[in-house]
Write an enzyme that holds these catalytic residues in place. Structure first.
Site, PDB file in Angstrom:
ATOM      1  N   GLY A  12      95.853  25.956  33.937  1.00 10.89           N
ATOM      2  CA  GLY A  12      96.714  25.097  33.128  1.00 10.89           C
ATOM      3  C   GLY A  12      97.925  24.645  33.907  1.00 10.89           C
ATOM      4  O   GLY A  12      98.998  24.436  33.343  1.00 10.89           O
ATOM      5  N   GLY A  18     102.808  25.711  33.163  1.00 12.21           N
ATOM      6  CA  GLY A  18     102.040  25.920  34.396  1.00 12.21           C
ATOM      7  C   GLY A  18     102.521  25.037  35.517  1.00 12.21           C
ATOM      8  O   GLY A  18     102.659  25.504  36.663  1.00 12.21           O
ATOM      9  N   ASP A  64      87.230  23.859  33.414  1.00 10.55           N
ATOM     10  CA  ASP A  64      87.465  24.364  32.058  1.00 10.55           C
ATOM     11  C   ASP A  64      87.380  25.883  32.142  1.00 10.55           C
ATOM     12  O   ASP A  64      86.320  26.428  32.445  1.00 10.55           O
ATOM     13  CB  ASP A  64      86.395  23.812  31.112  1.00 10.55           C
ATOM     14  N   TYR A 152      96.006  31.656  16.858  1.00  9.43           N
ATOM     15  CA  TYR A 152      96.847  31.600  18.075  1.00  9.43           C
ATOM     16  C   TYR A 152      97.643  32.902  18.195  1.00  9.43           C
ATOM     17  O   TYR A 152      97.682  33.514  19.273  1.00  9.43           O
ATOM     18  CB  TYR A 152      97.780  30.403  17.977  1.00  9.43           C
ATOM     19  N   THR A 189     107.136  21.516  25.686  1.00 10.77           N
ATOM     20  CA  THR A 189     105.948  21.016  26.382  1.00 10.77           C
ATOM     21  C   THR A 189     105.069  20.265  25.375  1.00 10.77           C
ATOM     22  O   THR A 189     105.261  20.391  24.159  1.00 10.77           O
ATOM     23  CB  THR A 189     105.108  22.184  26.943  1.00 10.77           C
TER      24      THR A 189
HETATM   25  N1  LIG Z   1     105.006  25.585  24.629  1.00 10.33           N
HETATM   26  C1  LIG Z   1     105.381  26.706  23.998  1.00 10.33           C
HETATM   27  O1  LIG Z   1     106.212  26.684  23.062  1.00 10.33           O
HETATM   28  C2  LIG Z   1     104.798  28.019  24.386  1.00 10.33           C
HETATM   29  C3  LIG Z   1     103.640  28.107  25.149  1.00 10.33           C
HETATM   30  N2  LIG Z   1     103.149  29.356  25.443  1.00 10.33           N
HETATM   31  C4  LIG Z   1     101.925  29.494  26.234  1.00 10.33           C
HETATM   32  O2  LIG Z   1     102.160  28.968  27.535  1.00 10.33           O
HETATM   33  C5  LIG Z   1     100.919  28.506  28.092  1.00 10.33           C
HETATM   34  C6  LIG Z   1     101.092  27.081  28.594  1.00 10.33           C
HETATM   35  O3  LIG Z   1     101.418  26.300  27.471  1.00 10.33           O
HETATM   36  P1  LIG Z   1     102.178  24.892  27.615  1.00 10.33           P
HETATM   37  O4  LIG Z   1     102.590  24.664  29.018  1.00 10.33           O
HETATM   38  O5  LIG Z   1     103.177  24.846  26.524  1.00 10.33           O
HETATM   39  O6  LIG Z   1     100.980  23.915  27.221  1.00 10.33           O
HETATM   40  P2  LIG Z   1     100.586  22.467  27.774  1.00 10.33           P
HETATM   41  O7  LIG Z   1      99.588  21.947  26.790  1.00 10.33           O
HETATM   42  O8  LIG Z   1     101.798  21.684  28.077  1.00 10.33           O
HETATM   43  O9  LIG Z   1      99.845  22.804  29.154  1.00 10.33           O
HETATM   44  C7  LIG Z   1      98.676  23.552  29.119  1.00 10.33           C
HETATM   45  C8  LIG Z   1      97.792  23.116  30.252  1.00 10.33           C
HETATM   46  O10 LIG Z   1      96.580  23.863  30.155  1.00 10.33           O
HETATM   47  C9  LIG Z   1      95.483  22.998  30.303  1.00 10.33           C
HETATM   48  N3  LIG Z   1      94.310  23.523  29.605  1.00 10.33           N
HETATM   49  C10 LIG Z   1      94.112  23.587  28.265  1.00 10.33           C
HETATM   50  N4  LIG Z   1      92.883  24.066  28.002  1.00 10.33           N
HETATM   51  C11 LIG Z   1      92.290  24.311  29.208  1.00 10.33           C
HETATM   52  C12 LIG Z   1      91.024  24.792  29.599  1.00 10.33           C
HETATM   53  N5  LIG Z   1      90.090  25.098  28.695  1.00 10.33           N
HETATM   54  N6  LIG Z   1      90.774  24.919  30.914  1.00 10.33           N
HETATM   55  C13 LIG Z   1      91.698  24.589  31.838  1.00 10.33           C
HETATM   56  N7  LIG Z   1      92.925  24.106  31.539  1.00 10.33           N
HETATM   57  C14 LIG Z   1      93.201  23.973  30.232  1.00 10.33           C
HETATM   58  C15 LIG Z   1      95.935  21.660  29.740  1.00 10.33           C
HETATM   59  O11 LIG Z   1      95.175  20.592  30.259  1.00 10.33           O
HETATM   60  C16 LIG Z   1      97.403  21.629  30.174  1.00 10.33           C
HETATM   61  O12 LIG Z   1      97.559  21.014  31.419  1.00 10.33           O
HETATM   62  C17 LIG Z   1      99.882  28.643  26.950  1.00 10.33           C
HETATM   63  O13 LIG Z   1      99.160  29.844  27.124  1.00 10.33           O
HETATM   64  C18 LIG Z   1     100.740  28.736  25.692  1.00 10.33           C
HETATM   65  O14 LIG Z   1     100.110  29.440  24.647  1.00 10.33           O
HETATM   66  C19 LIG Z   1     103.747  30.525  25.013  1.00 10.33           C
HETATM   67  C20 LIG Z   1     104.880  30.458  24.269  1.00 10.33           C
HETATM   68  C21 LIG Z   1     105.524  29.214  23.931  1.00 10.33           C
HETATM   69  C1  LIG Z   2     101.511  25.418  19.807  1.00  9.80           C
HETATM   70  C2  LIG Z   2     102.583  26.235  20.391  1.00  9.80           C
HETATM   71  C3  LIG Z   2     103.360  26.757  19.288  1.00  9.80           C
HETATM   72  C4  LIG Z   2     104.242  27.696  19.425  1.00  9.80           C
HETATM   73  C5  LIG Z   2     104.599  28.192  20.726  1.00  9.80           C
HETATM   74  C6  LIG Z   2     104.758  29.666  20.780  1.00  9.80           C
HETATM   75  O1  LIG Z   2     103.641  30.241  21.407  1.00  9.80           O
HETATM   76  C7  LIG Z   2     104.967  30.301  19.459  1.00  9.80           C
HETATM   77  C8  LIG Z   2     106.091  30.968  19.218  1.00  9.80           C
HETATM   78  C9  LIG Z   2     106.236  31.660  17.932  1.00  9.80           C
HETATM   79  C10 LIG Z   2     107.337  32.322  17.602  1.00  9.80           C
HETATM   80  C11 LIG Z   2     108.571  32.255  18.383  1.00  9.80           C
HETATM   81  C12 LIG Z   2     109.590  33.107  18.068  1.00  9.80           C
HETATM   82  C13 LIG Z   2     110.869  33.072  18.771  1.00  9.80           C
HETATM   83  C14 LIG Z   2     111.750  34.103  18.563  1.00  9.80           C
HETATM   84  C15 LIG Z   2     113.032  34.118  19.259  1.00  9.80           C
HETATM   85  O2  LIG Z   2     113.417  33.188  19.930  1.00  9.80           O
HETATM   86  C16 LIG Z   2     113.876  35.358  19.114  1.00  9.80           C
HETATM   87  O3  LIG Z   2     115.219  35.082  19.443  1.00  9.80           O
HETATM   88  C17 LIG Z   2     113.778  35.905  17.697  1.00  9.80           C
HETATM   89  C18 LIG Z   2     114.622  37.110  17.535  1.00  9.80           C
HETATM   90  C19 LIG Z   2     114.253  38.343  17.894  1.00  9.80           C
HETATM   91  C20 LIG Z   2     113.016  38.660  18.694  1.00  9.80           C
HETATM   92  C21 LIG Z   2     113.207  40.031  19.345  1.00  9.80           C
HETATM   93  C22 LIG Z   2     113.518  39.930  20.828  1.00  9.80           C
HETATM   94  O4  LIG Z   2     113.830  38.803  21.300  1.00  9.80           O
HETATM   95  O5  LIG Z   2     113.419  40.956  21.508  1.00  9.80           O
END
Ligand SMILES: NC(=O)C1=CN([C@@H]2O[C@H](COP(=O)(O)OP(=O)(O)OC[C@H]3O[C@@H](n4cnc5c(N)ncnc54)[C@H](O)[C@@H]3O)[C@@H](O)[C@H]2O)C=CC1
Ligand SMILES: CC/C=C\C[C@H](O)/C=C/C=C\C=C\C=C\C(=O)[C@@H](O)C/C=C\CCC(=O)O
Length: 262
Positions: A12, A18, A64, A152, A189
């Site tokens: 990714g 990434g 993939d 998720y 992102t």
């Molecule tokens: N954006 C957010 O708020 C958060 C993201 N994450 C995690 O961080 C990681 C990266 O996410 P982002 O950069 O936000 O997403 P993004 O969608 O911006 O980038 C993900 C990349 O992975 C690639 N990808 C998706 N499916 C694939 C597959 N089957 N094979 C190969 N490549 C593939 C996409 O083409 C893309 O380039 C993910 O695991 C996501 O769950 C975790 C916490 C927060």
């Molecule tokens: C499609 C991608 C959608 C969501 C991206 C991500 O993977 C999901 C995040 C879900 C929950 C995020 C929670 C964030 C929490 C905080 O920022 C903390 O400040 C909350 C307070 C306490 C947590 C305890 C700690 O930080 O140790």
């Protein structure tokens, strides 16, 4: 120049978190294999990186990660063949799809497991290799479950449990590979914006306003800070089995678990 001579593979890696990790690795003089399913994004990423860092320091491999044979042959083996070794693996690829939730499990958990095992085949002393480090990407969703994305959330819990178990296995088996997990909060992102889409969220899209209120409450991070956390996990040799959390409120910090008592 801390990673001169080192080779990394980032799934990714063509956009988002990434891509930020790839740039941080290349700024530290690592050679990087960008593995991504998105051909156009990958081609653009490769062109931009070559322009910034010069040719020969990165490769784009369209793959993939849910195709296990391709992940083995096209991603991992080609990387080792091209650059002569593998030292760092970041299992980062992830999706958010509560409609096709089986695919979410395939990308976010099954492929992280496969990527970890393939990384060990190329780095672990059990295979006669030189050692290395693996980062698996989870989420703060594993600490603050999200009613908007139950599957998720489940996958991200699984990534933590698997990674901590493998870190202990690496010690018991003297693999010479450090394995850590990174849990970002919300990051700016394209993935984050998928929460607005019914195609991604299915019936949970009706909760999107609640999700957005949570995002507003806790803030949104930049991918570059997540890359900083990854570089810490890569360069700090003391870290194995660590659960790194990155939030707006506390920045980069680590989750601590109560010791298990009999
Ligand atoms: N954006 C957010 O708020 C958060 C993201 N994450 C995690 O961080 C990681 C990266 O996410 P982002 O950069 O936000 O997403 P993004 O969608 O911006 O980038 C993900 C990349 O992975 C690639 N990808 C998706 N499916 C694939 C597959 N089957 N094979 C190969 N490549 C593939 C996409 O083409 C893309 O380039 C993910 O695991 C996501 O769950 C975790 C916490 C927060
Ligand atoms: C499609 C991608 C959608 C969501 C991206 C991500 O993977 C999901 C995040 C879900 C929950 C995020 C929670 C964030 C929490 C905080 O920022 C903390 O400040 C909350 C307070 C306490 C947590 C305890 C700690 O930080 O140790």
């Amino acid at each position: 120049m801390a990673l001169m001579g080192r080779v990394a593979l980032v799934t990714g890696g063509a956009q988002g978190i990434g891509r930020a990790a790839v740039e941080a690795l290349m700024r530290s003089a690592a050679k990087v294999s960008v593995v991504d399913v998105n051909q156009d994004c990958g081609d653009a990423c490769k062109s931009e990186l070559d322009a910034e860092f010069g040719g020969g320091s990165c490769a784009f491999i369209q793959c993939d990660v849910t195709d296990g044979d391709a992940l083995r042959a096209d991603a991992f083996q080609k990387t080792a063949d091209m650059f002569g070794r593998l030292d760092i693996v970041i299992n980062n690829a992830g999706i958010n799809n509560e409609k096709n939730w089986e695919k979410t499990i395939g990308v976010n958990l099954t492929s992280v497991i496969k990527g970890t095992y393939l990384g060990l085949e190329h780095m672990s002393r059990e295979y006669g290799k030189q050692g290395g480090t693996i980062i698996n990407v989870s989420s703060m969703a594993a600490f603050m479950h999200s009613p908007h994305q139950p599957v998720y959330t489940a996958t991200k819990h699984g990534v933590i449990g698997f990674t901590r178990a493998m870190a202990d296995a690496s010690v018991l088996g003297n693999y010479g590979v450090r394995i850590n997990v990174l849990c970002p909060a919300f990051v700016d992102t394209p993935l984050l914006h998928s929460v607005e889409e019914e195609d991604n969220m299915g019936k949970f899209v009706k909760f999107k306003e609640d999700f957005k209120r949570t995002m507003d409450k806790f803030g949104v991070l930049q991918p570059s800070l997540i890359a900083d956390g990854m570089m810490r996990l890569i360069t700090d040799a003391a870290l194995n089995g660590a659960v790194m959390k990155i939030t707006c409120s506390k920045g980069i910090h680590f989750h601590t678990y109560e010791p298990m008592s009999a």
